[in-house]
Design a protein around this motif. Structure first.
Motif, PDB file in Angstrom:
ATOM      1  N   GLY A 173      65.863 -64.217 -11.670  1.00 50.76           N
ATOM      2  CA  GLY A 173      66.746 -64.275 -10.256  1.00 50.76           C
ATOM      3  C   GLY A 173      67.606 -62.874 -10.503  1.00 50.76           C
ATOM      4  N   ALA A 174      67.219 -61.804 -11.506  1.00 54.31           N
ATOM      5  CA  ALA A 174      67.968 -60.783 -11.442  1.00 54.31           C
ATOM      6  C   ALA A 174      67.846 -59.704 -10.376  1.00 54.31           C
ATOM      7  CB  ALA A 174      67.893 -59.858 -12.591  1.00 54.31           C
ATOM      8  N   GLU A 175      68.693 -59.053  -9.587  1.00 55.69           N
ATOM      9  CA  GLU A 175      68.421 -58.355  -8.643  1.00 55.69           C
ATOM     10  C   GLU A 175      67.840 -56.855  -9.231  1.00 55.69           C
ATOM     11  OE1 GLU A 175      71.363 -55.599  -5.898  1.00 55.69           O
ATOM     12  OE2 GLU A 175      71.513 -57.487  -5.485  1.00 55.69           O
ATOM     13  N   LEU A 176      68.336 -56.641 -10.266  1.00 55.13           N
ATOM     14  CA  LEU A 176      67.888 -55.307 -10.911  1.00 55.13           C
ATOM     15  C   LEU A 176      67.735 -55.300 -12.437  1.00 55.13           C
ATOM     16  CD1 LEU A 176      67.676 -51.987 -10.545  1.00 55.13           C
ATOM     17  CD2 LEU A 176      69.905 -52.026 -10.577  1.00 55.13           C
ATOM     18  N   LEU A 177      66.894 -54.560 -13.066  1.00 50.55           N
ATOM     19  CA  LEU A 177      66.741 -54.446 -14.406  1.00 50.55           C
ATOM     20  C   LEU A 177      66.455 -52.973 -14.489  1.00 50.55           C
ATOM     21  CD1 LEU A 177      65.666 -54.724 -17.409  1.00 50.55           C
ATOM     22  CD2 LEU A 177      63.335 -55.171 -16.393  1.00 50.55           C
ATOM     23  N   VAL A 178      67.306 -52.345 -15.442  1.00 44.51           N
ATOM     24  CA  VAL A 178      67.537 -51.103 -15.717  1.00 44.51           C
ATOM     25  C   VAL A 178      67.061 -50.752 -17.213  1.00 44.51           C
ATOM     26  CG1 VAL A 178      68.618 -48.848 -15.846  1.00 44.51           C
ATOM     27  CG2 VAL A 178      69.036 -50.590 -13.900  1.00 44.51           C
ATOM     28  N   ASN A 179      66.253 -49.924 -17.747  1.00 44.36           N
ATOM     29  CA  ASN A 179      65.881 -49.873 -19.171  1.00 44.36           C
ATOM     30  C   ASN A 179      66.401 -48.510 -19.607  1.00 44.36           C
ATOM     31  OD1 ASN A 179      64.974 -50.225 -21.640  1.00 44.36           O
ATOM     32  ND2 ASN A 179      62.878 -49.864 -21.080  1.00 44.36           N
ATOM     33  N   PRO A 224      61.160 -63.229 -10.678  1.00 45.84           N
ATOM     34  CA  PRO A 224      61.297 -61.880 -11.383  1.00 45.84           C
ATOM     35  C   PRO A 224      62.284 -61.053 -10.748  1.00 45.84           C
ATOM     36  CG  PRO A 224      59.140 -61.977 -10.348  1.00 45.84           C
ATOM     37  CD  PRO A 224      59.859 -63.451 -10.264  1.00 45.84           C
ATOM     38  N   PRO A 225      62.765 -60.108 -11.473  1.00 43.81           N
ATOM     39  CA  PRO A 225      63.923 -58.906 -10.871  1.00 43.81           C
ATOM     40  C   PRO A 225      62.956 -58.237  -9.691  1.00 43.81           C
ATOM     41  CG  PRO A 225      63.821 -58.897 -13.267  1.00 43.81           C
ATOM     42  CD  PRO A 225      62.658 -59.551 -12.926  1.00 43.81           C
ATOM     43  N   LYS A 226      63.909 -57.866  -8.637  1.00 43.71           N
ATOM     44  CA  LYS A 226      63.303 -57.432  -7.512  1.00 43.71           C
ATOM     45  C   LYS A 226      63.042 -56.222  -7.739  1.00 43.71           C
ATOM     46  CE  LYS A 226      65.969 -60.395  -4.242  1.00 43.71           C
ATOM     47  NZ  LYS A 226      67.149 -60.497  -3.293  1.00 43.71           N
TER      48      LYS A 226
END
Length: 295
Positions: A52-58, A97-99
């Motif tokens: 449900g995340a809008e954004l994943l930043v690695n 999943p994240p968008k």
């Protein structure tokens, strides 16, 4: 509430991003080796945070500010590729999943360039250990088939900002009279202000038509001798001793780092970002340094 996941989010860039995301009303989850954050070993908690995340930043990866012995080289490589693979597997396991997934890469992927700038389309990939790491990192990232998650890899230049990064050692060099050209002084220095890095991430997140590889660098790179002169001006220091290559090699051994960090010519332009309409808050080095040193 809107949700952001920062992987490797406890460093200089991650701390800034966490603060800014919270200012924008996001709930922030951090994946890290450090307590009390979500552990890289806890796949269930990673999936729960990502779902449900809008954004994943690695942002995960061992610092390259070290000697390139076999132990460190292996740690540098695996800290990037393994974490990226773990994130991809967790994203695949999410019901929602994240968008958007933005993964760090590095502008060091391009060859030493003093003859012309490197763009996403016309840039030439270099050779050597650092380039091998960059290529493996991007290959791991784009190896996942994620139809519900848009992906972008940021080839990030040297990040400048208050309170961390390269600014502290550079300021000390200038302070102690060692702020002259390094090596030939002709090598290009591509850089980006920390605030623009955050701005680019938010810009890409809001533009659903954008994906793939992006050069994350200010549009006005400078030569090393121009960089050091700008640092001296900003610090009101009139003179700086030059550092020839042999002296840099000696110093690098003493402080356990590599001269590539200052001698490789990184001449990188953000062609795709500018074409897409991103406007840099800090397009010139003087403006960036004024902002950083005043804060």
């Amino acid at each position: 509430m809107k949700k952001v996941v920062l992987a490797g989010g406890t460093g200089f860039i991650g701390r800034y991003m966490e603060e800014r995301c919270k200012e924008l009303g996001y709930t922030v989850h951090i994946i890290s080796r450090q307590e009390p954050h979500i552990s890289w070993e806890n796949k269930d908690r990673m999936i729960e945070a990502l779902d449900g995340a809008e954004l994943l930043v690695n942002l995960a990866g061992k610092s390259v500010n070290c000697r390139y012995n076999e132990t460190n080289k292996r740690a540098i490589m695996l800290s990037r590729t393994n974490t990226t693979k773990r994130l991809g597997e967790a994203v695949q396991a999410c019901e929602h999943p994240p968008k958007m997934w933005i993964n760090s890469s590095t502008a060091t992927i391009y060859r030493h360039a003093e003859d012309r700038p490197m763009t996403e389309e016309a840039g030439e990939v270099g050779s050597g250990f650092s380039v091998d790491v960059a290529r493996a990192w991007e290959e791991a990232f784009f190896s996942f088939d994620l139809p519900k998650t848009r992906q972008a890899a940021l080839r990030i230049a040297i990040v400048l900002g208050p309170g961390g990064g390269v600014m502290t050692p550079y300021r000390n060099l200038v302070k102690y009279g060692l702020g002259g050209p390094q090596g030939s002084g002709r090598q290009r220095f591509s850089w980006i202000h920390l605030e623009d890095l955050f701005g680019i991430i938010m810009f890409l997140n809001e533009r659903p038509e954008l994906n793939g590889v992006f050069n994350c660098a200010a549009p006005n790179p400078v030569q090393n001798d121009e960089l050091m002169a700008a640092l001296r001006r900003a610090a009101n220091v009139g003179f700086g001793l030059p550092a020839p290559e042999w002296l840099l090699e000696l110093g690098a051994k003493v402080i356990r780092t590599e001269t590539e960090l200052v001698l490789k010519s990184r001449w990188v332009l953000p062609e795709r970002l500018e074409r897409a309409g991103y406007t840099f808050l800090f397009p010139t080095l003087d403006k960036a340094l004024q902002s950083i040193l005043s804060s």
